[in-house]
Scaffold this motif. Structure first.
Motif, mmCIF file in Angstrom:
data_model
loop_
_atom_site.group_PDB
_atom_site.id
_atom_site.type_symbol
_atom_site.label_atom_id
_atom_site.label_comp_id
_atom_site.label_asym_id
_atom_site.label_seq_id
_atom_site.Cartn_x
_atom_site.Cartn_y
_atom_site.Cartn_z
ATOM 1 N N GLN A 223 0.844 -1.248 -0.082
ATOM 2 C CA GLN A 223 -0.077 -0.034 -0.070
ATOM 3 C C GLN A 223 0.871 1.350 0.027
ATOM 4 O OE1 GLN A 223 -2.568 -0.132 3.385
ATOM 5 N NE2 GLN A 223 -3.895 -1.958 2.484
ATOM 6 N N GLN A 224 0.753 2.163 -0.729
ATOM 7 C CA GLN A 224 1.445 3.251 -1.021
ATOM 8 C C GLN A 224 0.962 4.241 0.236
ATOM 9 O OE1 GLN A 224 1.579 5.041 -4.954
ATOM 10 N NE2 GLN A 224 2.529 6.815 -4.012
ATOM 11 N N VAL A 225 1.908 4.824 0.913
ATOM 12 C CA VAL A 225 1.743 5.664 2.021
ATOM 13 C C VAL A 225 2.238 6.763 1.939
ATOM 14 C CG1 VAL A 225 1.124 3.768 3.764
ATOM 15 C CG2 VAL A 225 3.515 4.790 3.144
ATOM 16 N N GLY A 226 2.470 7.566 0.581
ATOM 17 C CA GLY A 226 3.197 8.891 0.595
ATOM 18 C C GLY A 226 3.337 8.855 -0.841
ATOM 19 N N PRO A 227 3.744 10.118 -1.267
ATOM 20 C CA PRO A 227 4.067 10.706 -2.714
ATOM 21 C C PRO A 227 5.532 10.154 -3.215
ATOM 22 C CG PRO A 227 4.456 12.375 -1.284
ATOM 23 C CD PRO A 227 4.215 11.371 -0.383
ATOM 24 N N VAL A 228 5.572 10.032 -4.724
ATOM 25 C CA VAL A 228 6.575 9.564 -5.132
ATOM 26 C C VAL A 228 7.700 10.731 -5.106
ATOM 27 C CG1 VAL A 228 7.790 9.142 -7.412
ATOM 28 C CG2 VAL A 228 5.590 8.387 -6.896
ATOM 29 N N VAL A 229 8.767 10.496 -4.514
ATOM 30 C CA VAL A 229 9.926 11.254 -4.260
ATOM 31 C C VAL A 229 11.319 10.887 -5.122
ATOM 32 C CG1 VAL A 229 9.071 12.096 -2.114
ATOM 33 C CG2 VAL A 229 10.582 10.181 -2.122
ATOM 34 N N GLU A 230 12.256 11.705 -5.146
ATOM 35 C CA GLU A 230 13.837 11.278 -5.905
ATOM 36 C C GLU A 230 14.491 10.651 -4.685
ATOM 37 O OE1 GLU A 230 16.052 10.690 -8.906
ATOM 38 O OE2 GLU A 230 14.095 11.502 -8.975
ATOM 39 N N TYR A 231 14.710 9.331 -4.741
ATOM 40 C CA TYR A 231 15.438 8.671 -3.761
ATOM 41 C C TYR A 231 15.917 7.325 -4.453
ATOM 42 C CZ TYR A 231 17.119 5.979 0.386
ATOM 43 O OH TYR A 231 17.426 5.226 1.217
ATOM 44 N N HIS A 232 17.217 7.606 -5.000
ATOM 45 C CA HIS A 232 17.410 6.350 -6.028
ATOM 46 C C HIS A 232 16.805 6.219 -7.071
ATOM 47 C CE1 HIS A 232 20.536 4.298 -2.648
ATOM 48 N NE2 HIS A 232 20.697 5.681 -2.995
ATOM 49 N N GLY A 233 16.394 7.267 -7.730
ATOM 50 C CA GLY A 233 15.339 7.140 -8.691
ATOM 51 C C GLY A 233 13.869 7.493 -8.121
ATOM 52 N N ARG A 234 12.873 7.553 -9.037
ATOM 53 C CA ARG A 234 11.471 8.128 -8.447
ATOM 54 C C ARG A 234 10.897 6.710 -7.597
ATOM 55 N NH1 ARG A 234 10.151 13.030 -8.517
ATOM 56 N NH2 ARG A 234 7.964 12.555 -9.269
ATOM 57 N N ARG A 235 10.698 7.013 -6.254
ATOM 58 C CA ARG A 235 10.333 5.976 -5.657
ATOM 59 C C ARG A 235 9.282 6.780 -4.674
ATOM 60 N NH1 ARG A 235 14.158 1.551 -4.940
ATOM 61 N NH2 ARG A 235 15.744 1.569 -6.386
ATOM 62 N N ALA A 236 8.331 5.746 -3.773
ATOM 63 C CA ALA A 236 7.316 6.095 -3.078
ATOM 64 C C ALA A 236 7.479 5.003 -1.815
ATOM 65 C CB ALA A 236 5.826 6.162 -3.717
ATOM 66 N N PRO A 237 7.134 5.651 -0.657
ATOM 67 C CA PRO A 237 6.943 4.741 0.540
ATOM 68 C C PRO A 237 5.739 3.728 0.411
ATOM 69 C CG PRO A 237 6.133 6.932 1.111
ATOM 70 C CD PRO A 237 6.316 6.950 -0.352
ATOM 71 N N TYR A 238 6.179 2.301 0.913
ATOM 72 C CA TYR A 238 4.807 1.613 0.766
ATOM 73 C C TYR A 238 5.061 0.723 2.130
ATOM 74 C CZ TYR A 238 4.320 2.358 -4.129
ATOM 75 O OH TYR A 238 4.069 2.978 -5.524
ATOM 76 N N TYR A 239 3.854 0.186 2.519
ATOM 77 C CA TYR A 239 3.608 -0.738 3.788
ATOM 78 C C TYR A 239 2.870 -1.910 3.343
ATOM 79 C CZ TYR A 239 1.163 -2.200 7.713
ATOM 80 O OH TYR A 239 0.547 -2.854 8.712
ATOM 81 N N ILE A 240 3.251 -2.942 4.173
ATOM 82 C CA ILE A 240 2.415 -4.284 4.047
ATOM 83 C C ILE A 240 2.403 -4.799 5.229
ATOM 84 C CG2 ILE A 240 4.429 -5.738 3.080
ATOM 85 C CD1 ILE A 240 2.167 -6.912 1.359
#
Length: 272
Positions: A223-240
């Motif tokens: 589950q995505q829990v935040g917006p896409v940011v620049e961190y070693h490429g375009r990434r977003a925080p996820y939870y499971i």
């Protein structure tokens, strides 16, 4: 399969077609589970030698190929989080080579941060699931997934994202499941097995959205829990969570998880 999808929204026909599609997907999942067990083996890196195999793969992918980190003389890519992590490898049985690695970063105190807490905590939405919502011993972060280039020789794997587990979205078709690189799936299910062993209930990860979509396709519903940011490429925080994982996995991949859990549990027992 495309014809089935075309008529899947028709009331009566749609019900039958969706059931048929579920059967087809389940059968393909079983095929992948069998293929994985035949050719690939999960390995918990319980020795310095095995950990170094993991660090070598990470250096090859993160330093030499993707250039996310500077090259190191030791040819080993490491950081401070490795000291409180469990590392997993996937071994290619026919050759004996290691086909991928992933680590599970654990924490036992507020001072012992997860990578997502140290570098990307502001990327998590305030109203979403947060690492601080749970006891420290019940959370972890899955990170540093890496797959060497020699195990990405198929046409669907010849692009940069495949180094960290994604599939090429332009190849989505009735061949999606068969073409999904199950080395990446095996690494995530190995990580799930480690969390089960340690009693960890909540997992976080920074990943590319296309990888999250790839994993959701096979029933790993991050589950995505935040917006896409620049961190070693375009990434977003996820939870499971364990509950979400078991609810999402198809019968075929649950079988694959059960097989991996048995192998992982046996290895932990050997070292205790």
């Amino acid at each position: 399969m495309n014809i089935l999808k075309k008529y899947a929204d028709k009331p009566v026909i749609g019900i039958f077609i969706k059931q048929l599609m579920n059967v087809i997907v389940s059968r393909k999942a079983n095929q992948i589970s069998h293929h994985f067990s035949e050719y690939l083996h999960p390995v918990v890196a319980s020795t310095e030698e095995l950990k170094n195999e993991s660090y070598k793969i990470r250096h090859n992918v993160y330093c030499e190929e993707l250039k996310f980190e500077p090259p190191k003389e030791s040819q080993l890519e490491t950081d401070d989080f490795d000291n409180h992590s469990t590392h997993c490898l996937i071994k290619h049985i026919p050759t004996g080579f290691y086909a991928g690695t992933v680590r599970i970063v654990r924490t036992s105190s507020p001072q012992q941060l997860l990578p997502i807490e140290k570098y990307c905590i502001s990327s998590i939405d305030e109203k979403s699931v947060h690492p601080g919502d749970f006891p420290r011993e019940e959370i972890c972060e899955i990170s540093r997934l890496a797959i060497p280039a020699q195990f990405r020789k198929r046409a669907t794997d010849r692009f940069t994202g495949s180094a960290t587990g994604s599939i090429n979205e332009h190849n989505y078709s009735e061949r999606e499941l068969r073409c999904f690189p199950f080395i990446a799936v095996g690494l995530y299910l190995s990580a799930a097995s480690v969390t089960q062993h340690h009693g960890i209930k909540h997992c976080f990860v920074m990943m590319e959205p296309r990888l999250a979509r790839s994993l959701r396709f096979v029933g790993i519903p991050f589950q995505q829990v935040g917006p896409v940011v620049e961190y070693h490429g375009r990434r977003a925080p996820y939870y499971i969570s364990r509950q979400l994982l078991m609810k999402g996995l198809s019968p075929g991949f649950k079988k694959m998880l059960q097989n991996i859990e048995k192998r992982v549990a046996f290895q932990f027992k050997q070292t205790e």
